[in-house]
Every structure is written in C-alpha cells, then in structure tokens.
Motif scaffolding. Structure first.
Motif, PDB file in Angstrom:
ATOM      1  N   VAL A  92     -18.150 -29.162  17.251  1.00 29.57           N
ATOM      2  CA  VAL A  92     -17.105 -29.918  16.521  1.00 29.57           C
ATOM      3  C   VAL A  92     -18.059 -31.007  15.616  1.00 29.57           C
ATOM      4  O   VAL A  92     -18.899 -31.652  16.211  1.00 29.57           O
ATOM      5  CB  VAL A  92     -16.101 -31.018  17.224  1.00 29.57           C
ATOM      6  CG1 VAL A  92     -15.353 -31.709  16.030  1.00 29.57           C
ATOM      7  CG2 VAL A  92     -15.367 -30.167  17.974  1.00 29.57           C
ATOM      8  N   ALA A  93     -17.941 -30.868  14.220  1.00 30.36           N
ATOM      9  CA  ALA A  93     -18.932 -31.907  13.224  1.00 30.36           C
ATOM     10  C   ALA A  93     -18.126 -32.445  12.256  1.00 30.36           C
ATOM     11  O   ALA A  93     -17.263 -32.027  11.549  1.00 30.36           O
ATOM     12  CB  ALA A  93     -20.006 -30.832  12.553  1.00 30.36           C
ATOM     13  N   THR A  94     -18.437 -33.674  12.189  1.00 31.47           N
ATOM     14  CA  THR A  94     -17.804 -34.656  11.434  1.00 31.47           C
ATOM     15  C   THR A  94     -18.534 -35.287  10.417  1.00 31.47           C
ATOM     16  O   THR A  94     -19.686 -35.812  10.573  1.00 31.47           O
ATOM     17  CB  THR A  94     -16.998 -35.688  11.743  1.00 31.47           C
ATOM     18  OG1 THR A  94     -15.843 -34.803  12.708  1.00 31.47           O
ATOM     19  CG2 THR A  94     -16.357 -36.577  10.972  1.00 31.47           C
ATOM     20  N   ASP A 112     -22.093 -28.149  11.304  1.00 38.28           N
ATOM     21  CA  ASP A 112     -22.641 -29.333  10.487  1.00 38.28           C
ATOM     22  C   ASP A 112     -22.681 -29.349   9.345  1.00 38.28           C
ATOM     23  O   ASP A 112     -22.361 -30.063   8.363  1.00 38.28           O
ATOM     24  CB  ASP A 112     -23.920 -29.760  11.537  1.00 38.28           C
ATOM     25  CG  ASP A 112     -24.445 -31.178  10.863  1.00 38.28           C
ATOM     26  OD1 ASP A 112     -23.906 -31.968  10.578  1.00 38.28           O
ATOM     27  OD2 ASP A 112     -25.633 -31.360  11.414  1.00 38.28           O
ATOM     28  N   ALA A 113     -23.443 -28.203   8.875  1.00 42.72           N
ATOM     29  CA  ALA A 113     -23.916 -28.111   7.435  1.00 42.72           C
ATOM     30  C   ALA A 113     -22.574 -27.859   6.741  1.00 42.72           C
ATOM     31  O   ALA A 113     -22.266 -28.237   5.537  1.00 42.72           O
ATOM     32  CB  ALA A 113     -24.748 -26.630   7.281  1.00 42.72           C
ATOM     33  N   ALA A 118     -14.774 -35.094   6.596  1.00 42.38           N
ATOM     34  CA  ALA A 118     -14.358 -33.671   6.644  1.00 42.38           C
ATOM     35  C   ALA A 118     -15.079 -33.229   7.957  1.00 42.38           C
ATOM     36  O   ALA A 118     -16.148 -33.627   8.639  1.00 42.38           O
ATOM     37  CB  ALA A 118     -15.299 -32.834   5.721  1.00 42.38           C
ATOM     38  N   THR A 119     -14.311 -32.505   8.808  1.00 45.46           N
ATOM     39  CA  THR A 119     -14.421 -32.111  10.126  1.00 45.46           C
ATOM     40  C   THR A 119     -14.372 -30.491  10.219  1.00 45.46           C
ATOM     41  O   THR A 119     -13.535 -30.010   9.630  1.00 45.46           O
ATOM     42  CB  THR A 119     -13.778 -32.673  11.077  1.00 45.46           C
ATOM     43  OG1 THR A 119     -13.717 -34.153  11.212  1.00 45.46           O
ATOM     44  CG2 THR A 119     -13.800 -32.087  12.626  1.00 45.46           C
ATOM     45  N   VAL A 120     -15.288 -29.792  10.773  1.00 45.78           N
ATOM     46  CA  VAL A 120     -15.523 -28.534  10.894  1.00 45.78           C
ATOM     47  C   VAL A 120     -15.822 -28.199  12.459  1.00 45.78           C
ATOM     48  O   VAL A 120     -16.436 -28.668  13.010  1.00 45.78           O
ATOM     49  CB  VAL A 120     -16.559 -27.726  10.053  1.00 45.78           C
ATOM     50  CG1 VAL A 120     -16.703 -26.123  10.471  1.00 45.78           C
ATOM     51  CG2 VAL A 120     -16.294 -28.171   8.603  1.00 45.78           C
ATOM     52  N   THR A 121     -14.883 -27.148  12.983  1.00 43.96           N
ATOM     53  CA  THR A 121     -15.031 -26.538  14.593  1.00 43.96           C
ATOM     54  C   THR A 121     -15.521 -25.430  14.172  1.00 43.96           C
ATOM     55  O   THR A 121     -15.159 -24.488  13.282  1.00 43.96           O
ATOM     56  CB  THR A 121     -13.562 -26.802  15.213  1.00 43.96           C
ATOM     57  OG1 THR A 121     -12.578 -25.856  14.777  1.00 43.96           O
ATOM     58  CG2 THR A 121     -13.033 -28.042  15.172  1.00 43.96           C
TER      59      THR A 121
END
Length: 257
Positions: free
Chosen positions: A176-178, A214-215, A203-206
């Motif tokens: 999980v990256a925000t 992360d990128a 913005a969050t990406v899993t």
C-alpha cells in the motif's frame, strides 16, 4: 534512532533512515530468536544501503554522482540499474506521469526508491521464514502473512485535511503506497507542465510490489483521476484518490474496508 520492543506476539522495531522513521513489525512464529534477530539486522542494513546508494541529499552518494555526470550507470552499484529499470516500467504504466528523467536536476528515482527499499527490507524477513511481517516507511507499507491468524494487516490512509484522523482503512494485499500534499505541500513534480502537481490531495495505490505501487501513487497524484484507468489495467493493482474537495474515488477492486 533505533528502538525495539516485544508487544504481544509481535517484535516491533523503529529505524530512522531515508529522512523518516521506518517501522518494522515481525510475527516470528516458530523461527528461533537468534535467526529472527539476524533477519531484523539484515532488514535494517538493506534500508541503510538504499539510503547510502540512492540519496539525492548526500553529495557523495552514487546517485548524486551519477546526476552530476561523475560516474556512468555501468560504474554505479548494480542495484541502481535495477531500480532505474523499474522506474522505466512505472513510467510506462503511468503513461509518463511518473518520470524520474524529467526532474530538473537530473534523473531522480526518489518516488520509487522508498518503496523499493521497504520491499527489500521485507524480503530479508520473508527469507528468514518468519510467519508474517510489515515494513512501513512513511506512506509506503509492505506486508506478507497475517497480523495474527485470520487477522489480515490493515493499513490506515491518513486524512489529508486532518492528520489526526483516518480517511480509509485498507486490507493489505501486499503493498500500500500513499502520496500526498499533507506533509510537504505540493512537492510532486508534474512532468508535462514542469510545475508542482496540484490535482489531488492524496493518491493511494495497492498491489503486489511496493516499489511500483509507490511510483504509481506518485504518478497518480501528478496526473489525477485519468491515471487510475491505467493503473487498473495492471494485474493486481488498484487505486484510490482524495480530491481537493475531500471527495474519495476508488477503483472497483480497491481493498477498502
């Protein structure tokens, strides 16, 4: 600063590195204590190694020297080529909204490196055979296993308008990256306009791999909601954004609970 404690069935460790405090939680299971401590030492070493190699703040780091043209990529530590290759993948996946080569002072993979370092740290623990672990580096979290039997890791996404509250809770699928403007203002670079990105509050990406999550979170913050469609095309990756008006939008498979 380092600190280690035993709480319930978890070993909890805090390591100051890369300009932040990285939290490591380990559920050892049946792994012998000496093996766990060796793995934790290796996990810490990998974080500091990443900082030493990729820091753009340390003038004599290989990354700083590469940016100044003092060394070539072939002369740099081997992990630099690997990380820049991952950056190329993230650039393609984000339709160019994540672009380390567009940085004004030369190539800057910072938007991927913290997630990459946390993932490398987590791998040291996984390779040691512990039952579960979590490595949290600011807004980037990598996990494997479960917090406890039948209790998955749950990650809070900070409310960008009130840092004392949580905007959403994510059941971690691995990473999980925000990326957001709530800590350092609008610091993410818009590679197309050449200015700071100001489309979203966060913005969050899993997904399965933290470096790419992360990128992609960085690219999503820069490009706004249209980039979400690109992220959904990638197997296992989902996204959520919080607009400047507080509106939350998420992809259909985003693991929000």
């Amino acid at each position: 600063m380092t600190a280690t404690e035993l709480a319930e069935d978890l070993i909890r460790h805090a390591e100051q590195v890369m300009g932040t405090v990285v939290s490591i939680h380990v559920r050892p299971g049946p792994v012998p204590p000496d093996q766990v401590w060796r793995a934790l030492a290796e996990a810490r070493h990998r974080l500091h190694r990443a900082d030493a190699v990729f820091s753009t703040w340390k003038s004599e780091s290989p990354m700083s020297r590469l940016r100044r043209g003092e060394i070539t990529l072939s002369e740099a530590p081997a992990e630099m080529a690997s990380v820049l290759d991952r950056c190329s993948t993230a650039k393609e996946w984000s339709a160019g909204w994540f672009d380390p080569w567009a940085a004004p002072a030369g190539v800057d993979p910072t938007g991927l490196v913290k997630g990459w370092a946390a993932h490398q740290s987590l791998r040291a623990l996984a390779d040691a055979g512990v039952e579960a672990a979590m490595v949290s580096a600011g807004g980037d979290v990598a996990t494997f296993g479960e917090r406890a039997p039948a209790r998955p890791w749950r990650i809070g996404v900070q409310n960008p308008f009130d840092r004392a509250t949580i905007a959403a809770v994510v059941e971690s699928p691995g990473a999980v990256a925000t990326s957001g403007a709530y800590e350092r203002g609008h610091h993410v670079f818009d590679p197309f306009r050449g200015t700071a990105a100001d489309h979203l509050a966060s913005a969050t990406v899993t997904g399965p791999e933290l470096d790419l999550a992360d990128a992609l979170a960085t690219g999503l913050l820069a490009g706004g909601r249209p980039v979400m469609e690109r992220i959904c095309e990638r197997d296992g990756y989902q996204a959520m954004v919080i607009g400047l008006d507080g509106t939350i939008t998420a992809t259909a498979g985003f693991p929000r609970v």
